[in-house]
Write a protein that holds these residues in place. Sequence first.
Motif, mmCIF file in Angstrom:
data_model
loop_
_atom_site.group_PDB
_atom_site.id
_atom_site.type_symbol
_atom_site.label_atom_id
_atom_site.label_comp_id
_atom_site.label_asym_id
_atom_site.label_seq_id
_atom_site.Cartn_x
_atom_site.Cartn_y
_atom_site.Cartn_z
ATOM 1 N N LYS A 105 -8.395 -9.898 9.874
ATOM 2 C CA LYS A 105 -8.529 -10.283 8.467
ATOM 3 C C LYS A 105 -7.801 -9.291 7.567
ATOM 4 O O LYS A 105 -7.119 -9.686 6.607
ATOM 5 C CB LYS A 105 -10.001 -10.356 8.075
ATOM 6 C CG LYS A 105 -10.230 -10.795 6.632
ATOM 7 C CD LYS A 105 -11.712 -10.866 6.312
ATOM 8 C CE LYS A 105 -11.935 -11.285 4.858
ATOM 9 N NZ LYS A 105 -13.384 -11.341 4.527
ATOM 10 N N LYS A 106 -7.893 -7.991 7.881
ATOM 11 C CA LYS A 106 -7.214 -6.968 7.089
ATOM 12 C C LYS A 106 -5.696 -7.113 7.193
ATOM 13 O O LYS A 106 -4.980 -6.991 6.197
ATOM 14 C CB LYS A 106 -7.654 -5.579 7.548
ATOM 15 C CG LYS A 106 -9.096 -5.227 7.202
ATOM 16 C CD LYS A 106 -9.448 -3.832 7.701
ATOM 17 C CE LYS A 106 -10.893 -3.479 7.367
ATOM 18 N NZ LYS A 106 -11.270 -2.138 7.881
ATOM 19 N N SER B 196 -4.678 -10.128 5.267
ATOM 20 C CA SER B 196 -4.843 -9.913 3.827
ATOM 21 C C SER B 196 -3.723 -9.077 3.258
ATOM 22 O O SER B 196 -3.386 -9.182 2.065
ATOM 23 C CB SER B 196 -6.192 -9.231 3.550
ATOM 24 O OG SER B 196 -7.257 -10.081 3.913
#
Length: 212
Positions: free
Chosen positions: A203-204, A207
């Motif tokens: 997710k990081k 993102s």
Amino acid sequence: MKNNKRLSAVIFDCDGVMFDSRQANINFYNHLLKRYGLQKMTDHQVDYVHMNTAEKSVRFIFEGTPFTEEAQTYRMQVDYAPFIKDMVMEPGLKELLNHLKSRVRLAVATNRSNTIGDVLDQNGLGRFFDLVVSSLDVKHPKPHPESIHKILDYFALVPDQAVYIGDSLIDLETAKAARVQFIAYGNGALLAPLKASSMAELKKVLSAMELP
């Protein structure tokens, strides 16, 4: 086609990314071998079937036996449901997919064949994906880029607008051939600039890319 380079599609591999399916693969292919009175797979055979299509895997593990074609027919008839319970969903997968669903198009590019639909549906994942491309949907499975090209064409995107998440050298080669960005998941040995070892890390990484 669109020409902006904002990330518009995230494409997932199935085995090794969304699921730890190693034990399920072992049980399935050993079931095929047992039916014909053959020994269980070696470690080398296990590694092979984890990355390749079912058609190639059956040919590989039945090489030198008279049962290859019969086993190909049988594996298409086997009820895969008992083996799905042996697949372990990656922690945080549903949360990540829910986060991404309203931001990008989601797809699956897998070398699984007739089992992928049941795997996704029985785990409540089918609703997240706009398109699922299996080895049955293309003439040339991974590492040929046809599955990724099929997804890009479906979404009317250029390669810079998509990222493929995979765990094997075959996945990396597929991404390179399709000219899409690649994130190596759970395999630090892959020579890829973007890596993640958990859904939280993934997710990081996503993102930090140009999400809408």
